[in-house]
Design an enzyme around this catalytic site. Structure first.
Site, short mmCIF file in Angstrom:
data_model
loop_
_atom_site.label_atom_id
_atom_site.label_comp_id
_atom_site.label_asym_id
_atom_site.label_seq_id
_atom_site.Cartn_x
_atom_site.Cartn_y
_atom_site.Cartn_z
N CYS A 1 1.43 -0.87 0.13
CA CYS A 1 -0.12 0.43 -0.01
C CYS A 1 1.13 0.93 0.29
O CYS A 1 2.00 1.33 0.48
CB CYS A 1 -0.96 -0.01 1.21
N ARG B 1 3.85 -0.27 -5.30
CA ARG B 1 3.65 -0.46 -3.77
C ARG B 1 2.35 -2.09 -3.73
O ARG B 1 2.14 -2.33 -2.24
CB ARG B 1 3.79 0.49 -2.43
N TRP C 1 -2.57 -2.78 -1.86
CA TRP C 1 -1.95 -4.34 -1.51
C TRP C 1 -3.29 -5.07 -0.66
O TRP C 1 -2.95 -5.31 0.85
CB TRP C 1 -0.29 -5.00 -1.51
N ASN D 1 -1.72 2.66 4.89
CA ASN D 1 -0.68 1.96 4.82
C ASN D 1 -0.55 1.09 6.28
O ASN D 1 0.00 1.56 6.95
CB ASN D 1 0.41 2.30 4.32
N GLY D 2 -0.38 0.02 6.59
CA GLY D 2 -0.32 -1.35 8.00
C GLY D 2 -0.56 -2.07 7.42
O GLY D 2 -2.15 -2.60 7.94
N GLU E 1 18.17 -18.14 -7.02
CA GLU E 1 17.49 -16.80 -7.65
C GLU E 1 16.67 -16.21 -8.64
O GLU E 1 15.98 -16.32 -8.82
CB GLU E 1 18.71 -15.80 -7.20
N LYS F 1 12.53 -16.01 -9.40
CA LYS F 1 12.33 -14.54 -10.54
C LYS F 1 11.13 -15.37 -11.21
O LYS F 1 10.38 -15.39 -11.76
CB LYS F 1 13.51 -14.60 -11.40
N GLU G 1 7.81 -16.05 -9.44
CA GLU G 1 7.03 -14.79 -9.19
C GLU G 1 6.27 -14.41 -10.27
O GLU G 1 5.19 -13.43 -9.92
CB GLU G 1 8.11 -14.15 -8.61
N HIS H 1 19.39 -37.28 -2.97
CA HIS H 1 18.29 -37.64 -2.05
C HIS H 1 17.57 -37.32 -1.95
O HIS H 1 16.28 -37.52 -0.93
CB HIS H 1 19.17 -36.76 -0.56
N LYS I 1 6.35 -4.79 -4.08
CA LYS I 1 7.16 -3.78 -3.60
C LYS I 1 7.59 -4.40 -3.12
O LYS I 1 8.69 -4.94 -1.83
CB LYS I 1 8.00 -3.51 -4.87
O1 M6R Z 1 13.19 -4.66 -0.54
P1 M6R Z 1 13.85 -5.35 -0.20
O2 M6R Z 1 15.04 -5.97 -1.07
O3 M6R Z 1 14.17 -5.50 0.99
O4 M6R Z 1 12.80 -6.75 -0.83
C1 M6R Z 1 13.16 -8.22 -0.57
C2 M6R Z 1 12.21 -8.94 -0.89
O5 M6R Z 1 10.97 -8.93 -0.73
C3 M6R Z 1 11.66 -8.55 -2.29
O6 M6R Z 1 13.37 -8.69 -2.45
C4 M6R Z 1 11.44 -9.73 -2.99
O7 M6R Z 1 12.22 -11.03 -2.83
C5 M6R Z 1 11.53 -9.60 -4.78
N1 M6R Z 1 10.49 -9.18 -5.34
C6 M6R Z 1 12.12 -10.76 -5.53
O8 M6R Z 1 12.23 -9.99 -6.76
#
Ligand code: M6R
Length: 573
Positions: free
Chosen positions: A2, A27, A72, A98-99, A451, A455, A458, A474, A568
């Protein structure tokens, strides 16, 4: 999680609020809305589409007072009723939030009014209405009854009040009045200086006056900060933020190195005399760069571990004054990471923030800051910021081991020679139908696998896992058959042969293998990487894999900048 904004201005505040919301959209983008004060009453406009839709709906409306929200969803589904702003039951007060109000159920039971939505925020606006006094008095006394986190903007008649606990909020004078936003990059209207609201601080905003209050309702003085230039981008404009940002990696790595070599960032750090261990704490992609950092520190002879922040904060780790705790975060406002930093600050440990956002909450909690100079990252999927984090952690490991000077030439050569490499489109056409994709690697390549898999999940919603190649037999090997695509990363010379044996085991079970490597193909289909400084190969190898996720997402017809269910900044626990 948010974004909120508020404007009280001589010019049209509604238009300014829409501009801010456009910037805050990263956000959360489940819904958005604006409330404004006009002709003695509050008018509210909402959209379940996007900010552009809200812009169209508000085009012909003007007011000198407006609050805005981009959501969000936490409490209640994605519906117009649950979209902010929320109104009190008398329609006299509007609020954006927001919260999370943790005790909203108890508060709701005691409020005795009709609710339109399922949100905790609607409880808060009604709680405010039930308090007595001026708007600022009502907001402050309501906040005392609230457990949880909030950044809020509230309007009643012609009055605008804001306040915060945990969630970020910044206020400023703009050319034609005053503004409050969740993120300083969302200030519009020529802002030069701004004020940071601390937890349980509140402000009454008038066109030419800002009054600050503490939680006891006493007036307090605050100093303004100069607005840093963080809104610049690096002039690569592609059709999506994600594509532009991957392509910006070369520029931002160069930029980051330049900033570190031409400044006292490293020598000005106030570090413990004897660092026996370095622990890194982070979430998501930042956790993966923390894992990479731990490998770099160990290579320089410093014991090191990386922890997921949401586990660390409730875990039983033994703390030590000889340990340096590094908090890695692009945004610097991730709730779990900040909570860990605050916890360790209370215990007087040595803290260092590695962030990409000047003036962020995490920087203010930690004693030391290592900035990355990746520029604003808008796409939810972190790409260029990840590469900068890995780069700075490597640079810092060399600095701690007093090896930086000897490696400067190699670092400069790396940033000069580094090329952003797209994923081979012809190969993509052959493999995009796979629905079961494993990423494998060993040592740092395993972290790259983690990673790459994150990606892909996501933004393309394909079920994928990352596994250390040696672990396959294993258990997970049982899943491998003709329907499995295995993407193997191989840039670590010392385990190259071992990895190839694991790949043969996969091939024998019918799995299709794609090798991402700077070594010989060994008969596997290969995405060829250039051979560069071995420790920085994780930056070279992740780029085609970021592109792989992006191209898969595009093939499947999704928007990479707005993955479902995500936002984000994760400012809730
Ligand atoms: O702002 P931050 O780096 O603390 O965010 C951490 C994660 O929320 C962030 O890296 C998230 O995993 C990404 N969307 C991945 O692409």
């Amino acid at each position: 999680m948010c974004g909120i904004c508020a404007y009280k201005t001589k010019e049209n505040a509604v238009k300014l609020a829409v501009e801010s919301l456009k910037i805050l959209e990263y956000r959360g983008y489940d819904s958005c809305g604006i409330s404004l004060f006009k002709n003695g009453k509050i008018e509210t406009i909402k959209s379940l589409v996007d900010i552009e839709d809200l812009r169209k709906k508000t085009e012909s409306i003007s007011s000198h007072l407006a609050i805005g929200h981009t959501r969000w969803a936490t409490h209640g589904g994605v519906t117009l009723k649950n979209a902010h702003p929320h109104l009190s039951s008398s329609n006299k007060i509007a609020l954006v939030h927001n919260g999370i109000i943790e005790n909203y159920k108890t508060l709701k039971e005691n409020l005795n009014c009709a609710f339109q939505s399922e949100t905790d925020s609607e409880v808060l606006v009604n709680l405010i209405e039930k308090e007595g006094g001026s708007l600022i008095e009502k907001v402050i006394s309501a906040s005392k009854k609230v457990e949880g986190t909030f950044a809020i903007a509230v309007i009643e008649n012609d009055e605008l009040v804001v306040g915060k606990r945990e969630s970020p909020l910044y206020v400023a004078f703009c050319e034609s009045g005053v503004v409050a936003t969740s993120d300083i990059s969302a200030f519009v209207g020529n802002v030069k200086e701004f004020y940071i609201l601390n937890d349980d601080e509140f402000a009454c905003l008038n066109e030419n006056k800002i009054e600050f209050f503490n939680k006891n309702g006493e007036k307090i003085k605050k100093n303004a900060e100069i607005l840093p230039k963080i809104t610049q981008n690096f002039k690569i404009f592609d059709k999506t933020h994600m594509e532009s940002e991957i392509k910006e990696t070369k520029i931002v790595l160069k930029n980051t190195l330049k900033e570190y070599l031409n400044s006292d960032i490293l020598t000005n750090l106030n570090l413990p005399k004897k660092i026996k261990e370095i622990d890194l704490i982070a979430c998501g992609t930042a956790y993966h760069s923390a894992l990479m950092g731990a490998e770099f520190f160990k290579e320089q002879g410093i014991n090191s571990h990386a922890y997921v922040a949401s586990e660390f904060r409730y875990g039983k780790e033994i703390l030590s004054k000889n340990t340096l705790y590094i908090f890695v975060s692009q945004s610097g406002e991730t709730a779990d990471t900040i909570a860990c930093a605050k916890l360790l600050k209370e215990k007087k440990m040595h803290l260092l923030a590695l962030t990409n956002t000047p003036n962020c909450v995490l920087n203010r909690v930690c004693d030391n800051v290592l900035p990355t100079f990746a520029g604003k990252e808008f796409a939810v999927a972190s790409t260029k910021a990840y590469c900068c984090q890995v780069f700075v952690l490597y640079l810092f490991s060399l600095f701690l081991a007093q090896n930086l000077q000897d490696n400067i030439e190699e670092l400069i050569k790396f940033t000069n020679d580094f090329q952003v490499q797209d994923f081979d489109r012809a190969l993509l056409d052959k493999i995009y139908h796979y629905k079961k994709i494993f990423f494998v690697g060993r040592e740092k390549d395993y972290i790259t696998a983690l990673e790459a898999s994150l990606k892909l999940k996501e933004i393309s919603y394909i079920n994928s896992i990352a596994i250390s190649a040696g672990e396959l037999k294993h258990g997970t090997l049982a899943l491998v058959d003709e329907s499995t695509l295995i993407i193997a990363i191989s840039t670590e010379e010392n385990v190259r042969e071992k990895l190839f044996s694991n790949l043969e085991e996969i091939r024998a079970r019918g799995g299709e293998v794609i090798l991402v490597s700077n070594f010989k193909s060994g008969g596997f289909t290969k995405v060829s990487l250039s051979s560069m400084c071995e420790n920085l190969m994780p930056i070279v190898s992740i780029i085609p894999l970021q592109f792989f996720a992006l191209r898969m997402c595009e093939k499947l017809g999704y928007n990479p900048d707005k993955p479902k269910n995500l936002a984000k900044s994760v400012t809730v626990e």
